[in-house]
Scaffold this motif. Structure first.
Motif, short mmCIF file in Angstrom:
data_model
loop_
_atom_site.label_atom_id
_atom_site.label_comp_id
_atom_site.label_asym_id
_atom_site.label_seq_id
_atom_site.Cartn_x
_atom_site.Cartn_y
_atom_site.Cartn_z
N UNK A 80 0.83 -1.20 0.00
CA UNK A 80 0.00 0.00 0.00
C UNK A 80 0.86 1.25 0.00
N UNK A 81 1.99 1.21 0.73
CA UNK A 81 2.91 2.34 0.79
C UNK A 81 4.09 2.18 -0.16
N UNK A 82 4.42 0.94 -0.50
CA UNK A 82 5.58 0.68 -1.36
C UNK A 82 5.16 -0.18 -2.55
N UNK A 83 4.47 0.42 -3.53
CA UNK A 83 4.03 -0.37 -4.69
C UNK A 83 5.18 -0.89 -5.54
N UNK A 84 6.41 -0.41 -5.26
CA UNK A 84 7.57 -0.90 -6.01
C UNK A 84 8.07 -2.24 -5.48
N UNK A 85 7.42 -2.78 -4.44
CA UNK A 85 7.87 -4.04 -3.83
C UNK A 85 7.16 -5.24 -4.47
N UNK A 86 7.89 -6.34 -4.53
CA UNK A 86 7.32 -7.60 -4.99
C UNK A 86 7.82 -8.70 -4.06
N UNK A 87 6.90 -9.53 -3.58
CA UNK A 87 7.27 -10.60 -2.66
C UNK A 87 7.51 -11.90 -3.39
N UNK A 88 8.51 -12.64 -2.94
CA UNK A 88 8.74 -13.99 -3.48
C UNK A 88 8.75 -14.98 -2.32
N UNK A 89 8.01 -16.05 -2.49
CA UNK A 89 7.98 -17.14 -1.50
C UNK A 89 8.78 -18.28 -2.10
N UNK A 90 9.88 -18.62 -1.44
CA UNK A 90 10.84 -19.59 -1.96
C UNK A 90 10.82 -20.83 -1.09
N UNK A 91 10.39 -21.93 -1.64
CA UNK A 91 10.33 -23.18 -0.89
C UNK A 91 9.30 -24.09 -1.50
N UNK A 92 9.55 -25.38 -1.38
CA UNK A 92 8.65 -26.35 -1.96
C UNK A 92 7.68 -26.91 -0.94
N UNK A 93 6.62 -27.51 -1.46
CA UNK A 93 5.65 -28.20 -0.62
C UNK A 93 6.02 -29.67 -0.54
N UNK A 94 6.40 -30.12 0.64
CA UNK A 94 6.75 -31.52 0.82
C UNK A 94 5.49 -32.38 0.74
N UNK A 95 5.64 -33.69 0.53
CA UNK A 95 4.47 -34.56 0.46
C UNK A 95 3.55 -34.35 1.66
N UNK A 96 2.28 -34.14 1.38
CA UNK A 96 1.30 -33.88 2.44
C UNK A 96 1.02 -32.42 2.69
N UNK A 97 1.83 -31.53 2.11
CA UNK A 97 1.66 -30.10 2.32
C UNK A 97 1.06 -29.40 1.09
N UNK A 98 0.67 -30.17 0.08
CA UNK A 98 0.18 -29.55 -1.15
C UNK A 98 -1.09 -28.73 -0.91
N UNK A 99 -1.95 -29.19 -0.03
CA UNK A 99 -3.19 -28.47 0.23
C UNK A 99 -2.92 -27.10 0.83
N UNK A 100 -1.90 -27.02 1.67
CA UNK A 100 -1.59 -25.72 2.25
C UNK A 100 -1.07 -24.76 1.19
N UNK A 101 -0.31 -25.25 0.22
CA UNK A 101 0.13 -24.41 -0.88
C UNK A 101 -1.07 -23.87 -1.65
N UNK A 102 -2.05 -24.73 -1.89
CA UNK A 102 -3.27 -24.27 -2.57
C UNK A 102 -3.99 -23.22 -1.73
N UNK A 103 -4.00 -23.39 -0.41
CA UNK A 103 -4.61 -22.39 0.47
C UNK A 103 -3.88 -21.05 0.37
#
Length: 370
Positions: A217-240
């Motif tokens: 909202x204050x820094x529109x020049x920012x972009x977030x990156x989430x780095x990491x994989x979903x281990x087996x069983x965590x795929x639903x949380x990635x979808x969330x």
């Protein structure tokens, strides 16, 4: 020395990556290194560095895993390691039960590492039956002393160390950057806010999304990156997480990069690295790596991550779970010139390896004198 490390598997994560680095150092210093686990992507790296990986399904927290007791006994009798270093509870149980039918004079020394604040029960107490116990941070040490009956002289804090040469005084690879931007053009000319860590609810990715909503909202020049994989069983949380990103209107502001093997360059690309675990984390490996790269880190003031920031970069600490203060601190750091960040010796890989080897030698010396 002949060292056998035992852990559940070799996917992503601080324990796994630490095992890989420690194995490489053992080989470099002339020791014999073996790792037993259920395997994973990092197993090939273990082998490529000169260690031996032994595949054994010792990862399941179920009675079926006790079927590995006899195979483990055969392995121990065959390898005759000087030290077995157990890094998780189920492998520790299998090793312990395998040793019961081996003559005491033939048993190796046992070292365990508390990589976390394990639940207080007999299952976790197996980690205290080692000849010596390592805690990965002071907060873990206090937890073990409070909840498990462990004499203080059998417990040593050894912080997880970073190979400074791998991160410090590096330049961003321009060819790598071009390839990254060709795949993710939305990152070009943006201030990159990185959230590293495997996809898991307690790692704080939901908090990161909430914080980024405030920040952009204050820094529109920012972009977030989430780095990491979903281990087996965590795929639903990635979808969330993907649904929440959409709900917050951040689809064009946050990119999921998935599991990566180019963290060295990503730390250099990032303008700020975030650590937002929702419960005290035993140690914050990504915190130390980012700081070693010269990249500022903002983290909640709790757990092992806070211990690292208190020693290296105190201005990065914010009150736990305060998304608003977190966003403000990130914005402040973006407005400041970067300063050189000093990493104390106790957070460096050489110190970790040296302290661990000293424990191994002390155990072997005691066994010889008995």
């Amino acid at each position: 020395m002949r060292i056998l490390q035992a852990l559940p598997a070799l996917h992503s994560g601080g324990v796994e990556r630490g095992t890989v680095e420690f194995s490489a150092e053992l080989i470099r210093q002339g020791h014999e290194s073996f790792v037993v686990s259920n395997g994973g992507p990092l197993a090939e790296q273990i082998r490529g560095q000169g260690s031996t990986h032994i595949h054994m399904p010792i990862h399941r927290k179920s009675p079926a895993s006790f079927g590995q007791i006899l195979p483990m006994r055969r392995l121990l009798l065959d390898l005759k390691p000087d030290i077995v270093h157990v890094r998780s509870r189920m492998p520790a149980w299998i090793v312990y039960l395998a040793l019961r039918s081996i003559a005491p004079a033939e048993r190796p020394g046992i070292v365990s590492t508390f990589h976390g604040m394990y639940s207080v029960n007999p299952y976790s107490a197996i980690m205290t039956r080692a000849d010596h116990i390592i805690a990965v941070s002071n907060c873990v040490r206090e937890y073990v002393l409070e909840h498990f009956r462990v004499p203080e002289n059998r417990l040593t804090v050894i912080q997880r160390g970073v190979d400074l040469a791998a991160f410090h005084n590096r330049n961003l690879n321009t060819q790598w950057l071009q390839q990254l931007l060709s795949r993710f053009p939305q990152l070009e000319d943006k201030r990159i806010i990185m959230m590293p860590g495997r996809i898991s609810r307690w790692k704080g990715q939901l908090d990161f999304l909430a914080m980024m909503q405030r920040l952009v909202q204050d820094r529109p020049d920012c972009h977030g990156i989430i780095v990491g994989g979903a281990e087996p069983g965590k795929e639903r949380f990635l979808e969330e997480l993907e649904r929440e990103r959409s709900r917050l209107g951040l689809t064009d502001k946050i990119t999921f990069l998935g599991q990566r093997n180019d963290m060295h360059n990503l730390y250099l690309l990032a303008d700020v690295v975030c650590h937002m675990s929702t419960k005290p984390e035993p140690f914050g490996r990504t915190v130390t790596e980012a700081l070693a790269s010269g990249t500022p880190v903002v983290a909640y003031e709790r757990g092992g991550a806070a211990e690292t920031l208190q020693a290296c970069f105190q201005e990065g600490l914010v009150r736990p779970d305060d998304h608003h203060e977190f966003a403000i601190r990130v914005s402040e750091l973006l407005s400041r010139p970067r300063r050189d960040i000093k990493i104390p010796e106790r957070f460096q890989l050489d110190a970790q390896v040296g302290a661990t080897l000293a424990i191994y030698r002390n155990i072997l010396d005691r066994k010889l004198s008995e």
